[in-house]
Motif scaffolding. Structure first.
Motif, PDB file in Angstrom:
ATOM      1  N   GLN A   1       0.843  -1.267   0.265  1.00  0.00           N
ATOM      2  CA  GLN A   1      -0.390   0.009  -0.143  1.00  0.00           C
ATOM      3  C   GLN A   1       0.628   1.117  -0.264  1.00  0.00           C
ATOM      4  O   GLN A   1       2.188   1.167   0.817  1.00  0.00           O
ATOM      5  N   VAL A   2       0.445   1.522  -0.921  1.00  0.00           N
ATOM      6  CA  VAL A   2       1.141   3.602  -1.137  1.00  0.00           C
ATOM      7  C   VAL A   2       0.381   4.553  -0.779  1.00  0.00           C
ATOM      8  O   VAL A   2      -0.318   4.936  -0.857  1.00  0.00           O
ATOM      9  N   GLN A   3       1.635   4.998   0.488  1.00  0.00           N
ATOM     10  CA  GLN A   3       0.751   6.891   1.026  1.00  0.00           C
ATOM     11  C   GLN A   3       1.167   7.651   0.332  1.00  0.00           C
ATOM     12  O   GLN A   3       2.346   7.541   0.364  1.00  0.00           O
ATOM     13  N   VAL A   4       0.537   9.083  -0.077  1.00  0.00           N
ATOM     14  CA  VAL A   4       1.314  10.230  -0.174  1.00  0.00           C
ATOM     15  C   VAL A   4       0.444  11.063   0.744  1.00  0.00           C
ATOM     16  O   VAL A   4      -0.380  10.923   0.731  1.00  0.00           O
ATOM     17  N   VAL A   5       1.699  11.895   1.644  1.00  0.00           N
ATOM     18  CA  VAL A   5       0.498  12.756   2.438  1.00  0.00           C
ATOM     19  C   VAL A   5       1.896  13.915   1.986  1.00  0.00           C
ATOM     20  O   VAL A   5       2.724  14.128   1.737  1.00  0.00           O
ATOM     21  N   GLU A   6       0.878  15.088   2.029  1.00  0.00           N
ATOM     22  CA  GLU A   6       1.389  16.489   1.907  1.00  0.00           C
ATOM     23  C   GLU A   6       0.876  17.317   3.168  1.00  0.00           C
ATOM     24  O   GLU A   6       0.436  17.287   3.897  1.00  0.00           O
ATOM     25  N   SER A   7       1.897  18.473   3.549  1.00  0.00           N
ATOM     26  CA  SER A   7       1.398  19.361   4.685  1.00  0.00           C
ATOM     27  C   SER A   7       2.469  20.142   3.899  1.00  0.00           C
ATOM     28  O   SER A   7       3.286  20.576   3.150  1.00  0.00           O
ATOM     29  N   GLY A  16       4.742  36.779  -0.135  1.00  0.00           N
ATOM     30  CA  GLY A  16       5.259  35.958   0.890  1.00  0.00           C
ATOM     31  C   GLY A  16       5.378  34.967   0.531  1.00  0.00           C
ATOM     32  O   GLY A  16       5.328  34.394  -0.736  1.00  0.00           O
ATOM     33  N   SER A  17       6.088  33.489   1.009  1.00  0.00           N
ATOM     34  CA  SER A  17       6.599  32.440   0.763  1.00  0.00           C
ATOM     35  C   SER A  17       5.808  30.992   1.736  1.00  0.00           C
ATOM     36  O   SER A  17       5.193  31.530   2.963  1.00  0.00           O
ATOM     37  N   LEU A  18       5.998  30.056   0.577  1.00  0.00           N
ATOM     38  CA  LEU A  18       5.322  28.526   1.799  1.00  0.00           C
ATOM     39  C   LEU A  18       6.543  27.986   1.246  1.00  0.00           C
ATOM     40  O   LEU A  18       6.561  28.105   0.041  1.00  0.00           O
ATOM     41  N   ARG A  19       6.176  26.861   2.387  1.00  0.00           N
ATOM     42  CA  ARG A  19       7.011  25.490   1.939  1.00  0.00           C
ATOM     43  C   ARG A  19       6.098  24.327   1.688  1.00  0.00           C
ATOM     44  O   ARG A  19       6.012  23.881   2.902  1.00  0.00           O
ATOM     45  N   LEU A  20       5.880  23.514   0.442  1.00  0.00           N
ATOM     46  CA  LEU A  20       4.961  22.617   0.639  1.00  0.00           C
ATOM     47  C   LEU A  20       5.965  21.070   0.576  1.00  0.00           C
ATOM     48  O   LEU A  20       6.982  21.488   0.042  1.00  0.00           O
ATOM     49  N   SER A  21       5.730  20.086   1.442  1.00  0.00           N
ATOM     50  CA  SER A  21       6.367  18.747   1.278  1.00  0.00           C
ATOM     51  C   SER A  21       5.391  17.461   1.178  1.00  0.00           C
ATOM     52  O   SER A  21       4.462  18.147   2.007  1.00  0.00           O
ATOM     53  N   SER A  79       9.189  18.591  -2.425  1.00  0.00           N
ATOM     54  CA  SER A  79       9.367  19.653  -1.383  1.00  0.00           C
ATOM     55  C   SER A  79       8.585  20.542  -2.889  1.00  0.00           C
ATOM     56  O   SER A  79       9.322  20.439  -4.048  1.00  0.00           O
ATOM     57  N   LEU A  80       7.935  21.879  -2.292  1.00  0.00           N
ATOM     58  CA  LEU A  80       8.068  22.935  -3.646  1.00  0.00           C
ATOM     59  C   LEU A  80       7.691  24.398  -2.664  1.00  0.00           C
ATOM     60  O   LEU A  80       7.217  24.505  -1.591  1.00  0.00           O
ATOM     61  N   GLN A  81       9.106  24.769  -2.285  1.00  0.00           N
ATOM     62  CA  GLN A  81       9.728  26.160  -2.248  1.00  0.00           C
ATOM     63  C   GLN A  81       8.298  27.303  -3.111  1.00  0.00           C
ATOM     64  O   GLN A  81       8.802  27.384  -4.524  1.00  0.00           O
TER      65      GLN A  81
END
Length: 121
Positions: A1-7, A16-21, A79-81
């Motif tokens: 089972q593969v899980q993909v979890v963002e935050s 401004g800035s945000l970083r997604l992982s 990640s997405l900066q």
């Protein structure tokens, strides 16, 4: 089972800035390309940035020069900066992973549940 979890989503002011992982976990054989998509309110889902396992990147024209995608192959993360955010960047952002679950199998797309990014003053 593969899980993909963002935050990492949230509310940020314009400029401004945000970083997604995003982390891919579970049992699988090979993780190939990873990418970020987004779906603005009332619109279709669109590719934001992609990154192959070999390090080739591609970006939507609207985010070039502002967003940077990166990955840690040892940790199965991407990640997405996001810098210089604009109101039009407001969307639900989804992580996508191209995964071969078993030796010799073809690869499949796996998606995270999405994380909301709101750019507003």
């Amino acid at each position: 089972q593969v899980q993909v979890v963002e935050s990492g989503g949230g509310l940020v002011q314009p400029g401004g800035s945000l970083r997604l992982s995003c982390t891919v976990s579970g049992s699988f054989f090979t993780l190939y390309a990873m990418a970020w998509y987004r779906q603005p309110p009332g619109k279709e889902r669109e590719l934001v940035a992609g990154l192959t396992s070999g390090g080739t990147t591609n970006y939507a024209e609207s985010v070039k020069g502002r967003f940077t995608i990166s990955r840690d192959n040892a940790k199965n993360t991407v990640s997405l900066q996001m810098n210089s955010l604009k109101p039009e960047d407001t969307a639900v952002y989804y992580c996508n992973a191209d995964v071969a679950p078993f030796i010799g199998s073809k690869s499949y797309d796996y998606w995270g549940q999405g994380t909301q990014v709101t750019v507003s003053s």
